[in-house]
Write a protein that holds these residues in place. Structure first.
Motif, PDB file in Angstrom:
ATOM      1  N   GLY A  53       9.338  -6.584  -5.102  1.00  0.00           N
ATOM      2  CA  GLY A  53      10.356  -6.239  -4.120  1.00  0.00           C
ATOM      3  C   GLY A  53      11.560  -7.146  -4.229  1.00  0.00           C
ATOM      4  O   GLY A  53      11.729  -7.904  -5.182  1.00  0.00           O
ATOM      5  N   ASN A  68       9.682  -0.046  -0.831  1.00  0.00           N
ATOM      6  CA  ASN A  68       9.426  -0.842  -2.026  1.00  0.00           C
ATOM      7  C   ASN A  68       9.061  -2.274  -1.668  1.00  0.00           C
ATOM      8  O   ASN A  68       8.196  -2.898  -2.296  1.00  0.00           O
ATOM      9  N   ARG A 114       5.455  -2.577  -0.254  1.00  0.00           N
ATOM     10  CA  ARG A 114       4.451  -2.687  -1.322  1.00  0.00           C
ATOM     11  C   ARG A 114       4.289  -4.137  -1.777  1.00  0.00           C
ATOM     12  O   ARG A 114       3.183  -4.569  -2.127  1.00  0.00           O
TER      13      ARG A 114
END
Length: 297
Positions: A58, A129, A132
């Motif tokens: 990320g 994103n 995650r």
């Protein structure tokens, strides 16, 4: 001596030292941002293993400090030295660079207004994103927690977005204790609690929607961010307008100082030529010769 006399008279000391003082503060802030970014990288071991930069799934908030600090350092250095040494090249570089940044900001603002839906989709993608990679970087984790606490939200569009994270998803083969849970930053706060309960989000998404509303924020961060912008539109617009005016003011001052410097140099050069011509005429007149000396044209 004549050149120096004109220079002292015509280059504005107020503009010169105002630009220098403003940019020295700007430069020091840039150094501080760069220092914080490099320190954060050293704490995470990135400086000892540069390849670990690409391992982050990320957004790394340290990049924000490094980029902003680098830009502030370059601009501050060019402005300080250019004003102090009356270097027209550095001052032109300062004003052009500042103008490019202003143009990019203006373009980004127009595009954000025109392509609002696209920006919304990109923000959703960006948040998901980073969800995650929530456990992959401590700085990213702190940023997400701060965002969710400040805007009282959970996930991009809801708490179920945390299924994207391997630690929080509700799949049967997930061995994590945080399965079907959310980070503590999604939990509603009890004013009576002085200590944060970091396990308040455990198993919360295994409960019904009505039960979830009691313990965690249901709204996503994207709609909450939109609501925050609408509620604080005047403040946000004022900040951006203030920054834009400050940039325009800096460009105008730098260009004004460049004009003064070039005018002084031109007058100094003209004065030097006139002085040389006069010396040649006087030399011709006072030199003793047998024949009559004619003045030079």
């Amino acid at each position: 001596m004549s050149g120096k006399h004109f220079k002292a008279q015509e280059v504005s000391c107020c503009i010169k030292y105002f630009i220098f003082g403003f940019n020295i503060i700007f430069w020091l802030l840039g150094v501080a941002f760069l220092g914080i970014g490099l320190w954060a990288w050293s704490e995470k071991g990135v400086l000892s293993n540069i390849s670990s930069i690409t391992d982050l799934g990320g957004f790394d908030p340290v990049w924000l400090f490094l980029v902003v600090g680098g830009v502030m350092f370059i601009l501050g250095f060019a402005g300080c030295i250019g004003a102090l040494r009356e270097n027209s090249f550095l001052l032109k570089f300062f004003s052009v660079f500042l103008g490019i940044i202003f143009f990019l900001e203006l373009t980004a603002g127009v595009l954000a207004f025109v392509f609002k839906d696209w920006i919304k989709d990109q923000l959703n993608f960006f948040i998901n994103n980073n969800i995650r990679a929530y456990r992959d970087d401590i700085d990213l984790q702190n940023l997400i927690d701060f965002t969710q606490e400040y805007w009282e939200c959970c996930g991009a569009f809801g708490a179920d977005d945390w299924n994207l994270n391997i630690y929080f998803n509700c799949t049967d083969f997930n061995p994590s204790r945080e399965k079907c849970g959310v980070p503590f930053s999604c939990c509603t706060k009890d004013p009576a609690e002085d200590v944060i309960n970091t396990q308040c989000g455990y198993d919360i998404r295994a409960k019904t929607d009505s039960e979830q509303r009691t313990f965690i924020y249901i709204k996503g961060c994207v709609p909450q961010f939109e609501k925050w912008l609408q509620d604080n539109l005047t403040v946000v617009a004022g900040i951006f307008i203030g920054i834009a005016l400050l940039q325009i003011f800096g460009i105008c001052l730098a260009q004004n100082l460049v004009s003064d410097i070039e005018a002084v140099r031109e007058k100094g050069s003209t004065s030097s030529k006139n002085s040389t011509t006069n010396k040649q005429k006087i030399h011709c007149i006072i030199t003793p010769t047998y024949h009559q000396c004619k003045p030079q044209v």
